[in-house]
Motif scaffolding. Structure first.
Motif, PDB file in Angstrom:
ATOM      1  N   PRO A  43      -5.036  21.677 169.119  1.00 57.83           N
ATOM      2  CA  PRO A  43      -5.088  22.957 169.571  1.00 57.83           C
ATOM      3  C   PRO A  43      -5.111  24.419 168.716  1.00 57.83           C
ATOM      4  O   PRO A  43      -4.307  23.580 168.053  1.00 57.83           O
ATOM      5  CB  PRO A  43      -4.368  23.118 170.889  1.00 57.83           C
ATOM      6  N   ALA A  44      -6.366  24.977 169.495  1.00 57.65           N
ATOM      7  CA  ALA A  44      -6.299  26.024 168.179  1.00 57.65           C
ATOM      8  C   ALA A  44      -5.884  26.589 167.299  1.00 57.65           C
ATOM      9  O   ALA A  44      -5.482  26.335 166.472  1.00 57.65           O
ATOM     10  CB  ALA A  44      -8.027  26.354 168.877  1.00 57.65           C
ATOM     11  N   ARG A  45      -5.111  27.096 168.672  1.00 56.06           N
ATOM     12  CA  ARG A  45      -3.645  27.756 168.510  1.00 56.06           C
ATOM     13  C   ARG A  45      -2.757  27.282 167.755  1.00 56.06           C
ATOM     14  O   ARG A  45      -1.893  27.849 166.531  1.00 56.06           O
ATOM     15  CB  ARG A  45      -3.022  28.619 169.019  1.00 56.06           C
ATOM     16  N   GLN A  46      -2.281  26.340 167.271  1.00 54.25           N
ATOM     17  CA  GLN A  46      -1.690  25.344 167.182  1.00 54.25           C
ATOM     18  C   GLN A  46      -2.148  24.383 165.581  1.00 54.25           C
ATOM     19  O   GLN A  46      -1.237  24.887 164.673  1.00 54.25           O
ATOM     20  CB  GLN A  46      -1.219  23.453 167.878  1.00 54.25           C
ATOM     21  N   ARG A  47      -3.689  24.668 165.298  1.00 56.68           N
ATOM     22  CA  ARG A  47      -4.642  23.920 164.281  1.00 56.68           C
ATOM     23  C   ARG A  47      -3.612  25.673 163.334  1.00 56.68           C
ATOM     24  O   ARG A  47      -4.146  24.959 162.379  1.00 56.68           O
ATOM     25  CB  ARG A  47      -5.496  23.607 164.838  1.00 56.68           C
ATOM     26  N   ALA A  48      -4.406  26.474 164.261  1.00 60.99           N
ATOM     27  CA  ALA A  48      -3.728  27.723 163.107  1.00 60.99           C
ATOM     28  C   ALA A  48      -2.567  27.702 162.807  1.00 60.99           C
ATOM     29  O   ALA A  48      -2.593  27.984 161.304  1.00 60.99           O
ATOM     30  CB  ALA A  48      -4.685  29.389 164.154  1.00 60.99           C
ATOM     31  N   ALA A  49      -1.366  27.571 163.623  1.00 62.07           N
ATOM     32  CA  ALA A  49      -0.314  27.950 162.913  1.00 62.07           C
ATOM     33  C   ALA A  49      -0.060  26.835 162.010  1.00 62.07           C
ATOM     34  O   ALA A  49       0.456  27.264 160.627  1.00 62.07           O
ATOM     35  CB  ALA A  49       0.549  27.316 163.733  1.00 62.07           C
ATOM     36  N   VAL A  50      -0.410  25.875 162.490  1.00 57.85           N
ATOM     37  CA  VAL A  50      -0.297  24.901 160.882  1.00 57.85           C
ATOM     38  C   VAL A  50      -1.165  25.006 159.507  1.00 57.85           C
ATOM     39  O   VAL A  50      -0.228  25.523 158.910  1.00 57.85           O
ATOM     40  CB  VAL A  50      -0.713  22.946 161.350  1.00 57.85           C
ATOM     41  N   ILE A  51      -2.100  25.889 159.831  1.00 58.97           N
ATOM     42  CA  ILE A  51      -3.437  25.561 158.774  1.00 58.97           C
ATOM     43  C   ILE A  51      -2.335  27.405 157.632  1.00 58.97           C
ATOM     44  O   ILE A  51      -2.278  26.783 156.610  1.00 58.97           O
ATOM     45  CB  ILE A  51      -4.627  25.517 159.176  1.00 58.97           C
ATOM     46  N   LEU A  52      -1.446  28.181 158.143  1.00 53.34           N
ATOM     47  CA  LEU A  52      -1.125  29.311 158.590  1.00 53.34           C
ATOM     48  C   LEU A  52      -0.230  28.467 157.346  1.00 53.34           C
ATOM     49  O   LEU A  52       0.735  29.181 156.435  1.00 53.34           O
ATOM     50  CB  LEU A  52      -0.833  30.070 159.153  1.00 53.34           C
ATOM     51  N   ARG A  53       1.299  27.800 158.251  1.00 47.00           N
ATOM     52  CA  ARG A  53       2.014  27.862 157.826  1.00 47.00           C
ATOM     53  C   ARG A  53       2.037  26.259 156.009  1.00 47.00           C
ATOM     54  O   ARG A  53       2.835  26.741 155.508  1.00 47.00           O
ATOM     55  CB  ARG A  53       3.175  26.971 159.040  1.00 47.00           C
ATOM     56  N   HIS A  54       1.531  25.836 156.942  1.00 47.25           N
ATOM     57  CA  HIS A  54       1.186  24.903 155.685  1.00 47.25           C
ATOM     58  C   HIS A  54       0.500  24.265 154.857  1.00 47.25           C
ATOM     59  O   HIS A  54       0.791  23.837 152.978  1.00 47.25           O
ATOM     60  CB  HIS A  54       2.256  22.997 156.808  1.00 47.25           C
ATOM     61  N   TYR A  55      -0.530  24.938 155.265  1.00 42.72           N
ATOM     62  CA  TYR A  55      -2.210  24.379 153.927  1.00 42.72           C
ATOM     63  C   TYR A  55      -2.075  25.380 153.089  1.00 42.72           C
ATOM     64  O   TYR A  55      -1.777  25.925 151.591  1.00 42.72           O
ATOM     65  CB  TYR A  55      -3.526  24.464 154.572  1.00 42.72           C
TER      66      TYR A  55
END
Length: 177
Positions: A111-123
């Motif tokens: 899901p978009a919000r979870q994807r954004a959180a993963v990208i921001l935190r871990h990428y």
């Protein structure tokens, strides 16, 4: 705008363009839409440049929101000619192309919000506080969104095939390039 402010803005854009493009791409999944999102965000950022304390965080927030807006545009719902073309890897003896495609497909399924959180935190390696600021939520929500996003990625990819930890993931750079 003063000449030194304009020069500082140019230097900022030069230094941040790569990470802003990657954030936009990983949010919307299309390089052309990502370019548009970054351009739109930078156009809106320019007049506010002198007033910002943390232009990097503000720019990431604007790019994230612009990338989400790009996916909502009606023209994006149409299939492009490129959709019918197969993605073919040119000389990839290590099989990284397959892994990039797997990762891209798995990220698109989160899901978009979870994807954004993963990208921001871990990428991108942002702190929880900065991630919460970009997502416009509290720290606990950002933490849970990142955790759920990682869990979804683990489910989709299989934990034995890819390392999904709390560390910034440098190997993702090659996965989306």
């Amino acid at each position: 705008m003063k000449a030194e402010d304009e020069q500082a803005f140019r230097e900022f854009v030069t230094s941040q363009m790569g990470s802003l493009r990657k954030l936009a791409y990983m949010t919307c999944g299309d390089w052309h839409a990502a370019e548009d999102a970054v351009a739109n965000a930078l156009v809106k950022l320019y007049p506010r440049w002198r007033k910002l304390e943390r232009p990097d965080l503000y720019a990431k927030t604007m790019v994230y929101r612009a990338a989400i807006d790009e996916t909502r545009r009606p023209w994006r719902r149409e299939r492009s000619a490129g959709d019918a073309m197969p993605e073919v890897a040119l000389r990839d003896p290590a099989g990284m192309a397959d892994e990039r495609l797997r990762l891209k497909a798995a990220l698109a399924a989160v899901p978009a919000r979870q994807r954004a959180a993963v990208i921001l935190r871990h990428y991108l390696g942002l702190s929880l506080e900065d991630t919460a600021g970009v997502l416009n939520c509290n720290v606990g929500t950002a933490k849970s969104q990142a955790s759920r996003g990682l869990a979804k990625l683990r489910e989709l990819l299989g934990a034995e095939r890819i390392k999904l930890t709390g560390e910034p993931m440098e190997e993702w750079t090659n996965a989306v390039a």
